[in-house]
Design an enzyme around this catalytic site. Structure first.
Site, PDB file in Angstrom:
ATOM      1  N   ASP A  16     -29.629 -25.890  32.762  1.00  0.00           N
ATOM      2  CA  ASP A  16     -30.130 -24.514  32.727  1.00  0.00           C
ATOM      3  C   ASP A  16     -31.564 -24.381  33.220  1.00  0.00           C
ATOM      4  OD1 ASP A  16     -27.689 -23.778  31.649  1.00  0.00           O
ATOM      5  OD2 ASP A  16     -28.391 -24.015  29.587  1.00  0.00           O
ATOM      6  N   GLU A  17     -31.946 -25.222  34.135  1.00  0.00           N
ATOM      7  CA  GLU A  17     -33.320 -25.193  34.640  1.00  0.00           C
ATOM      8  C   GLU A  17     -33.520 -24.057  35.641  1.00  0.00           C
ATOM      9  OE1 GLU A  17     -31.321 -27.863  34.901  1.00  0.00           O
ATOM     10  OE2 GLU A  17     -32.207 -29.540  33.809  1.00  0.00           O
ATOM     11  N   LYS A  19     -31.061 -23.949  38.520  1.00  0.00           N
ATOM     12  CA  LYS A  19     -30.506 -24.542  39.756  1.00  0.00           C
ATOM     13  C   LYS A  19     -29.873 -23.470  40.641  1.00  0.00           C
ATOM     14  CE  LYS A  19     -28.064 -27.249  37.064  1.00  0.00           C
ATOM     15  NZ  LYS A  19     -28.730 -27.101  35.762  1.00  0.00           N
ATOM     16  N   LYS A  21     -30.426 -20.306  40.977  1.00  0.00           N
ATOM     17  CA  LYS A  21     -31.409 -19.476  41.680  1.00  0.00           C
ATOM     18  C   LYS A  21     -31.965 -20.217  42.903  1.00  0.00           C
ATOM     19  CE  LYS A  21     -36.054 -17.882  41.730  1.00  0.00           C
ATOM     20  NZ  LYS A  21     -37.188 -17.126  41.270  1.00  0.00           N
ATOM     21  N   ASN A  41     -18.268 -25.934  32.713  1.00  0.00           N
ATOM     22  CA  ASN A  41     -19.318 -26.058  31.681  1.00  0.00           C
ATOM     23  C   ASN A  41     -20.648 -25.554  32.252  1.00  0.00           C
ATOM     24  OD1 ASN A  41     -19.258 -28.289  33.421  1.00  0.00           O
ATOM     25  ND2 ASN A  41     -19.993 -29.741  31.907  1.00  0.00           N
ATOM     26  N   ALA A  42     -20.771 -25.563  33.561  1.00  0.00           N
ATOM     27  CA  ALA A  42     -21.985 -25.071  34.214  1.00  0.00           C
ATOM     28  C   ALA A  42     -22.009 -23.540  34.204  1.00  0.00           C
ATOM     29  CB  ALA A  42     -22.036 -25.573  35.654  1.00  0.00           C
ATOM     30  N   GLY A  43     -23.194 -22.977  34.155  1.00  0.00           N
ATOM     31  CA  GLY A  43     -23.370 -21.543  34.312  1.00  0.00           C
ATOM     32  C   GLY A  43     -24.631 -21.351  35.133  1.00  0.00           C
ATOM     33  N   HIS A  44     -24.460 -21.034  36.409  1.00  0.00           N
ATOM     34  CA  HIS A  44     -25.606 -20.936  37.320  1.00  0.00           C
ATOM     35  C   HIS A  44     -25.850 -19.467  37.663  1.00  0.00           C
ATOM     36  CE1 HIS A  44     -25.026 -25.381  38.731  1.00  0.00           C
ATOM     37  NE2 HIS A  44     -25.206 -25.253  37.437  1.00  0.00           N
ATOM     38  N   THR A 132     -19.174 -27.253  25.507  1.00  0.00           N
ATOM     39  CA  THR A 132     -18.908 -25.876  25.921  1.00  0.00           C
ATOM     40  C   THR A 132     -17.437 -25.503  25.675  1.00  0.00           C
ATOM     41  OG1 THR A 132     -18.397 -26.598  28.163  1.00  0.00           O
ATOM     42  CG2 THR A 132     -20.682 -25.962  27.728  1.00  0.00           C
ATOM     43  N   GLN A 225     -25.537 -29.391  35.161  1.00  0.00           N
ATOM     44  CA  GLN A 225     -26.127 -30.014  33.969  1.00  0.00           C
ATOM     45  C   GLN A 225     -27.510 -30.597  34.320  1.00  0.00           C
ATOM     46  OE1 GLN A 225     -22.454 -30.882  34.599  1.00  0.00           O
ATOM     47  NE2 GLN A 225     -22.367 -28.875  33.645  1.00  0.00           N
ATOM     48  N   ARG A 304     -24.748 -19.297  23.283  1.00  0.00           N
ATOM     49  CA  ARG A 304     -25.450 -19.922  22.151  1.00  0.00           C
ATOM     50  C   ARG A 304     -26.964 -19.876  22.355  1.00  0.00           C
ATOM     51  NH1 ARG A 304     -22.759 -25.762  22.122  1.00  0.00           N
ATOM     52  NH2 ARG A 304     -22.802 -25.357  24.349  1.00  0.00           N
ATOM     53  N   ASP A 334     -43.549 -17.927  34.385  1.00  0.00           N
ATOM     54  CA  ASP A 334     -43.950 -16.638  33.804  1.00  0.00           C
ATOM     55  C   ASP A 334     -43.719 -16.567  32.298  1.00  0.00           C
ATOM     56  OD1 ASP A 334     -41.215 -16.792  34.961  1.00  0.00           O
ATOM     57  OD2 ASP A 334     -40.925 -14.898  33.893  1.00  0.00           O
ATOM     58  N   SER A 411     -41.480 -21.018  40.386  1.00  0.00           N
ATOM     59  CA  SER A 411     -40.694 -19.807  40.184  1.00  0.00           C
ATOM     60  C   SER A 411     -41.364 -18.976  39.103  1.00  0.00           C
ATOM     61  CB  SER A 411     -39.267 -20.186  39.799  1.00  0.00           C
ATOM     62  OG  SER A 411     -38.503 -19.042  39.520  1.00  0.00           O
TER      63      SER A 411
HETATM   64  P1  GDP Z   1     -28.859 -23.250  35.921  1.00  0.00           P
HETATM   65  O1  GDP Z   1     -27.701 -23.608  35.067  1.00  0.00           O
HETATM   66  O2  GDP Z   1     -29.769 -24.410  36.149  1.00  0.00           O
HETATM   67  O3  GDP Z   1     -28.469 -22.590  37.218  1.00  0.00           O
HETATM   68  O4  GDP Z   1     -29.709 -22.173  35.097  1.00  0.00           O
HETATM   69  P2  GDP Z   1     -29.123 -20.937  34.239  1.00  0.00           P
HETATM   70  O5  GDP Z   1     -28.692 -19.879  35.175  1.00  0.00           O
HETATM   71  O6  GDP Z   1     -28.151 -21.404  33.222  1.00  0.00           O
HETATM   72  O7  GDP Z   1     -30.420 -20.520  33.418  1.00  0.00           O
HETATM   73  C1  GDP Z   1     -31.592 -20.133  34.038  1.00  0.00           C
HETATM   74  C2  GDP Z   1     -31.952 -18.717  33.541  1.00  0.00           C
HETATM   75  O8  GDP Z   1     -33.298 -18.451  33.840  1.00  0.00           O
HETATM   76  C3  GDP Z   1     -31.150 -17.641  34.206  1.00  0.00           C
HETATM   77  O9  GDP Z   1     -30.944 -16.591  33.296  1.00  0.00           O
HETATM   78  C4  GDP Z   1     -32.063 -17.185  35.351  1.00  0.00           C
HETATM   79  O10 GDP Z   1     -31.831 -15.843  35.744  1.00  0.00           O
HETATM   80  C5  GDP Z   1     -33.402 -17.330  34.713  1.00  0.00           C
HETATM   81  N1  GDP Z   1     -34.519 -17.682  35.608  1.00  0.00           N
HETATM   82  C6  GDP Z   1     -34.519 -18.512  36.689  1.00  0.00           C
HETATM   83  N2  GDP Z   1     -35.759 -18.680  37.180  1.00  0.00           N
HETATM   84  C7  GDP Z   1     -36.568 -17.929  36.390  1.00  0.00           C
HETATM   85  C8  GDP Z   1     -37.989 -17.713  36.371  1.00  0.00           C
HETATM   86  O11 GDP Z   1     -38.757 -18.241  37.146  1.00  0.00           O
HETATM   87  N3  GDP Z   1     -38.458 -16.878  35.383  1.00  0.00           N
HETATM   88  C9  GDP Z   1     -37.653 -16.268  34.477  1.00  0.00           C
HETATM   89  N4  GDP Z   1     -38.213 -15.496  33.562  1.00  0.00           N
HETATM   90  N5  GDP Z   1     -36.322 -16.482  34.467  1.00  0.00           N
HETATM   91  C10 GDP Z   1     -35.787 -17.298  35.408  1.00  0.00           C
HETATM   92  P1  IMO Z   2     -25.748 -26.065  33.813  1.00  0.00           P
HETATM   93  O1  IMO Z   2     -25.126 -26.595  35.087  1.00  0.00           O
HETATM   94  C1  IMO Z   2     -26.854 -26.834  29.659  1.00  0.00           C
HETATM   95  C2  IMO Z   2     -24.140 -29.391  27.330  1.00  0.00           C
HETATM   96  C3  IMO Z   2     -23.341 -28.743  26.218  1.00  0.00           C
HETATM   97  C4  IMO Z   2     -23.204 -29.912  25.269  1.00  0.00           C
HETATM   98  C5  IMO Z   2     -23.027 -31.102  26.222  1.00  0.00           C
HETATM   99  C6  IMO Z   2     -21.577 -31.497  26.459  1.00  0.00           C
HETATM  100  O2  IMO Z   2     -25.571 -24.604  33.633  1.00  0.00           O
HETATM  101  O3  IMO Z   2     -27.158 -26.519  33.696  1.00  0.00           O
HETATM  102  P2  IMO Z   2     -19.562 -30.414  27.816  1.00  0.00           P
HETATM  103  O4  IMO Z   2     -18.893 -29.088  27.656  1.00  0.00           O
HETATM  104  O5  IMO Z   2     -20.126 -30.678  29.157  1.00  0.00           O
HETATM  105  O6  IMO Z   2     -18.707 -31.558  27.333  1.00  0.00           O
HETATM  106  O7  IMO Z   2     -20.808 -30.347  26.773  1.00  0.00           O
HETATM  107  O8  IMO Z   2     -23.619 -30.710  27.444  1.00  0.00           O
HETATM  108  N1  IMO Z   2     -23.992 -28.757  28.661  1.00  0.00           N
HETATM  109  C7  IMO Z   2     -24.921 -27.995  29.246  1.00  0.00           C
HETATM  110  N2  IMO Z   2     -26.132 -27.584  28.794  1.00  0.00           N
HETATM  111  N3  IMO Z   2     -26.452 -26.529  30.903  1.00  0.00           N
HETATM  112  C8  IMO Z   2     -25.256 -26.942  31.373  1.00  0.00           C
HETATM  113  O9  IMO Z   2     -24.872 -26.742  32.650  1.00  0.00           O
HETATM  114  C9  IMO Z   2     -24.414 -27.690  30.523  1.00  0.00           C
HETATM  115  N4  IMO Z   2     -23.195 -28.239  30.655  1.00  0.00           N
HETATM  116  C10 IMO Z   2     -22.954 -28.892  29.516  1.00  0.00           C
HETATM  117  O10 IMO Z   2     -24.035 -27.674  25.643  1.00  0.00           O
HETATM  118  O11 IMO Z   2     -24.409 -30.118  24.570  1.00  0.00           O
HETATM  119 MG    MG Z   3     -26.764 -22.974  33.296  1.00  0.00          MG
END
Ligand code: GDP
Ligand code: IMO
Ligand code: MG
Length: 424
Positions: A16-17, A19, A21, A41-44, A132, A225, A304, A334, A411
């Site tokens: 959830d860093e 990626k 974006k 399991n990913a949510g981008h 997940t 992840q 969660r 930010d 960012s």
């Molecule tokens: P990913 O799984 O690595 O693609 O990241 P996620 O989408 O799960 O989580 C990143 C969250 O941070 C998302 O809700 C994005 O819209 C948000 N986001 C990304 N870059 C920034 C940023 O620079 N500032 C803020 N405030 N939010 C951001």
């Molecule tokens: P993205 O790509 C954050 C975590 C779950 C759990 C562990 C194992 O959006 O960054 P799983 O369902 O893979 O067996 O769960 O890994 N986890 C993540 N946490 N971002 C993710 O993906 C994740 N995918 C799995 O919360 O702790």
């Molecule tokens: Mg994510």
């Protein structure tokens, strides 16, 4: 002809860093965007022009109409969830079928894998991983057990293969005394998903990718992840089940290490973790709550609460080493606006022992912090480095020195446009 390269963009902490974006921002520079690991399991999250998309299995390069996207052999795919995700994009006007190729070697997540995921978690009780629930662990276990079904299997005698594997799962669930489940509805959708997937190009993506590289095309490998969730290098057993690192790019796409170019390591200006497992920088006080509130730290897949803390240099140094990170990308800068003091974890301590190396098990280790001055300006409104307040510049300089790696992108907000390239 000059050969193309595969650059990798990897989450280097607990996922959830941001990626999604950055892949979306980088896509114009590449010919192909490919996912090499993980599944739904990913949510981008990708936000542009007032629209928001959350992608799970489909690469984040899909919004650039001219680019090829691939789901590589290292991924696992749930046909029903894939269909839902793809249909949403099609409804929004994106043509996928000609631009999304799926590896015949990627493994299928069956509905019963998801039941097994729940059953194994229930059996673990207080040691549950907090998965997940998407069937990730059981599907990768099945792959390693050499009993799994792959995308290519849907093209030949699929019903009997499916029935045999489902029966095997039912026997395991019965042995576990986990029989209170009903997948009839889910299974129907899943089968529809299988039919839907047949309309896509199901191919040997490894051969295709290598040919494109030979023709000089450039590829961006989109991580899922993060390094601390990697099956080998993460905080085992509180990890996911795939190889999320640079090594995983090679096996998950079928490309040689010599093909790898830049390795972009992406991290947040602070730390988060979703799910169970040790997290030495976790804050249980109002500062943690404030980071969660301002950063909207709620899971994109499960909703969660994400656990929050200050940036962890022990984890970052370790991940930079494991992945061979050449450039860092810092997200959500930010979110730190308005904190009087910012802290960075520079070492871990336990029973009077201090370390800057990643321990075998981070359980029980305490974070040792260095304090830095914060800033009160609104970074999200800034469009160039020149506008940044001195305290933020100092934070970035401090991180670069500590991590011995340049931070080339900052960012400052969730929108595509809120991305500041520094150098590199
Ligand atoms: P990913 O799984 O690595 O693609 O990241 P996620 O989408 O799960 O989580 C990143 C969250 O941070 C998302 O809700 C994005 O819209 C948000 N986001 C990304 N870059 C920034 C940023 O620079 N500032 C803020 N405030 N939010 C951001
Ligand atoms: P993205 O790509 C954050 C975590 C779950 C759990 C562990 C194992 O959006 O960054 P799983 O369902 O893979 O067996 O769960 O890994 N986890 C993540 N946490 N971002 C993710 O993906 C994740 N995918 C799995 O919360 O702790
Ligand atoms: Mg994510």
């Amino acid at each position: 002809m000059k050969q193309g390269k595969v650059d990798a963009l990897l989450g280097i902490v607990f996922g959830d860093e941001g990626k999604g974006k950055v892949v979306d921002v980088f896509t114009p520079r590449y010919d192909v965007v490919a996912r090499f690991a993980g599944g739904p399991n990913a949510g981008h999250t990708i936000i542009f022009g007032g629209k928001k998309f959350v992608l799970r299995s489909i690469p984040s390069g899909i919004f650039d109409e001219g680019k090829l996207n691939m789901i590589g052999n290292g991924c696992v795919i749930a046909p029903d969830l894939f269909m839902a995700e793809a249909k949403e994009l099609e409804a929004a006007g994106y043509d996928l079928r000609s631009r999304l190729h799926i590896s015949t070697r990627a493994h299928l997540i069956l509905p019963t894998h998801r039941v097994l995921d729940r059953a194994y978690e229930a059996a673990k009780g207080k040691n549950a991983v907090g998965t997940t629930g998407k069937g990730i662990g059981p599907t990768y276990s099945e792959k390693a057990s050499r009993t799994g079904l792959r995308v290519g299997d849907i093209l030949d005698r699929f019903p009997e293969k499916y029935a045999a594997l489902k029966a095997r799962h039912e026997r395991i669930l019965s042995d576990l005394d986990y029989t209170d489940y009903d997948i009839s509805q889910e299974e129907k959708l899943w089968m529809e998903g299988v039919e839907y997937m047949r309309q896509f190009q199901l191919t040997d993506t490894a051969t295709e990718l290598n040919r494109l590289l030979d023709q000089g095309k450039n590829v961006l490998a989109e991580g899922a992840q993060g390094t601390m969730l990697d099956i080998d290098h993460g905080t085992y057993p509180f990890v996911s089940s795939s190889s999320t690192t640079t090594g995983g790019v090679c096996t998950g796409l079928g490309i040689a290490p010599t093909r790898i170019g830049e390795v972009f390591g992406i991290f947040k200006a602070y730390s988060t973790r979703v799910g169970a497992g040790p997290f030495p920088v976790e804050l249980f006080d109002e500062t943690g709550d404030r980071l969660r509130e301002i950063g909207h730290e709620y899971g994109a897949v499960t909703g969660r609460n994400r656990r929050c803390g200050w940036v962890d240099l022990v984890a970052l140094r370790y991940a930079i080493m494991i992945n061979g990170v050449t450039q860092l990308i810092m997200m959500k800068s930010d979110v730190l606006d308005g904190f009087q003091t910012i802290r960075a974890c520079v070492a871990y301590e336990k029973d009077g022992v201090r370390t800057t190396d990643m321990p075998f098990d981070t359980e029980g280790w305490q974070a040792v912090y260095q304090d830095l001055p914060g800033w009160s300006e609104d970074l999200s409104a800034m469009t160039s480095e020149a506008e940044f307040p001195q305290a933020f510049r100092d934070y970035v300089d401090f991180l670069e020195k500590e991590l011995h790696t340049p931070i080339t992108i900052l960012s400052v907000g969730p929108d595509r446009a809120q991305t500041i390239c520094r150098k590199g």
